[in-house]
Enzyme design. Structure first.
Site, PDB file in Angstrom:
ATOM      1  N   TYR A 143      -2.010  -6.302  -0.027  1.00 41.01           N
ATOM      2  CA  TYR A 143      -1.686  -5.407  -1.151  1.00 41.01           C
ATOM      3  C   TYR A 143      -2.877  -4.493  -1.462  1.00 41.01           C
ATOM      4  CZ  TYR A 143      -0.061  -4.049  -5.839  1.00 41.01           C
ATOM      5  OH  TYR A 143       0.342  -3.334  -6.957  1.00 41.01           O
ATOM      6  N   ASP A 144      -4.053  -5.111  -1.680  1.00 35.93           N
ATOM      7  CA  ASP A 144      -5.224  -4.331  -2.118  1.00 35.93           C
ATOM      8  C   ASP A 144      -5.637  -3.297  -1.066  1.00 35.93           C
ATOM      9  OD1 ASP A 144      -4.997  -6.403  -3.893  1.00 35.93           O
ATOM     10  OD2 ASP A 144      -7.054  -7.141  -3.699  1.00 35.93           O
ATOM     11  N   GLY A 205      -8.695 -20.037 -18.489  1.00 35.68           N
ATOM     12  CA  GLY A 205      -8.038 -19.154 -19.460  1.00 35.68           C
ATOM     13  C   GLY A 205      -8.976 -18.130 -20.072  1.00 35.68           C
TER      14      GLY A 205
END
Ligand SMILES: NC(=O)c1ccc[n+]([C@@H]2O[C@H](COP(=O)([O-])OP(=O)(O)OC[C@H]3O[C@@H](n4cnc5c(N)ncnc54)[C@H](O)[C@@H]3O)[C@@H](O)[C@H]2O)c1
Length: 313
Positions: A143-144, A205
């Site tokens: 993708y990149d 997170g």
């Protein structure tokens, strides 16, 4: 105007199709339905100025058009990693085919590039002159690097053939018509919260993201396309308000009144820690900045997902 949108029945493409059809443009929505679907544009099928065409951009396509928005490419890791060779082909062959069409017809062409061209950045926030830090052999490279190569092709067609290009680097965008099961963080969390399942955070997170609501993004793309100055970009389009993934999960739990708990899992390979656009260029060139705050956009998205018959996480 006659406008071609590749990937026009996907998440962003369907919103763009809707805007352009309602503005009265003759709009061709071209898609191979890999991650897009007819339902996304069903409400446009009765418009006489809307045409839906099944076609794969890795093969040439011919039409007389004035504008081309090149959005075709699966955007979520689950889908672009399912067939990585096809992902690279879609970005690279798709760009060659659409640039060839732009060259022949004299159409202006906009590329939906991505913040992923910056990879795991050492510069924060990312400005357009930053060259990025991408792993060329990792699992995200299809993708990149596909998108980076597409940018190269756009600028070479511009320099070599005077094709009028617009390269937009899109940052995380969310909203109605995202697929419920495509692994993107906002849709994942909303679906998990609505189903009362645990909300899965990869890593601790504390990695941050900035989230742009789809209506803001589409407005930015159209302004860039119609900019009178012949400015090829690249221009970052996204929302610079930064949130940790944990904050996002907590907001979604609150807005859905969910009893879901947050659980933590190992971070996938090459997952960037920080991602935030510098939108100074978009502000000065396009007079554009996002208007919709995260809470408002999440509320609209939650409304969409809660109306789906059956949502699978
Ligand atoms: N949504 C985001 O946050 C985001 C961020 C950065 C860049 N982008 C870019 O914006 C574009 C649209 O993304 P999206 O979020 O709407 O994703 P999406 O997966 O919903 O849409 C992509 C569309 O392209 C179609 N497609 C894929 N391969 C094709 C091919 N070979 N031929 C024809 N059609 C093909 C799919 O069927 C789908 O309708 C993509 O190019 C993506 O890389 C999106």
């Amino acid at each position: 105007m006659r406008i071609l949108i590749t990937g026009g029945s996907g998440f962003l493409g369907s919103h763009l199709s809707e805007k352009l059809v309602k503005e009265g443009h003759d709009t061709i929505c071209l898609d191979n339905f890999y991650t897009g679907n007819r339902q996304n544009v069903q409400h446009l099928l009765d418009y006489p100025n809307f045409e839906l065409v099944r076609h794969d951009v890795t093969f040439p396509y011919y039409a007389e058009v004035d504008r081309i928005y090149n959005l075709a490419c699966p955007a979520s890791p689950v889908h672009y990693q399912a067939n990585p060779v096809q992902t690279t082909k879609t970005s690279v062959h798709g760009a060659i085919n659409m640039l060839g069409l732009a060259k022949r017809t004299g159409a202006r062409i906009l590329q939906a590039s991505t913040s992923e061209v910056y990879g795991d950045p050492e510069v924060h926030p990312q400005t357009e002159d930053y060259w990025g830090r991408v792993n060329p052999i990792g699992i995200r490279a299809c993708y990149d690097e596909g998108k980076r190569c597409a940018e190269t092709l756009f600028f070479d067609y511009h320099r070599q053939n005077n094709v009028e290009i617009r390269v937009a680097r899109i940052f995380n965008t969310y909203g109605p018509r995202m697929q419920p099961n495509d692994g993107r963080v906002v849709s994942n969390f909303i679906v998990q919260a609505l189903n009362g399942q645990n909300i899965t955070i990869y890593g601790d997170g504390n990695q941050t993201r900035s989230f742009c609501f789809v209506d803001d993004l589409i407005e930015g793309l159209v302004r860039f396309m119609e900019l009178e100055e012949n400015f090829p970009g690249p221009i970052n389009i996204g929302n610079p308000c930064e949130f940790t993934i944990l904050e996002l999960a907590e907001s979604i739990i609150r807005l859905t009144n969910s009893k879901s708990k947050v659980v933590f899992k190992a971070l996938p390979q090459d997952d960037p820690m920080q991602r935030k656009p510098d939108i100074g260029l978009a502000q000065s060139k396009l007079g554009w900045e996002p208007k919709i705050q995260l809470e408002e956009g999440l509320t609209k998205s939650i409304e969409f997902f809660s109306k789906l018959d059956k949502i699978s996480g």
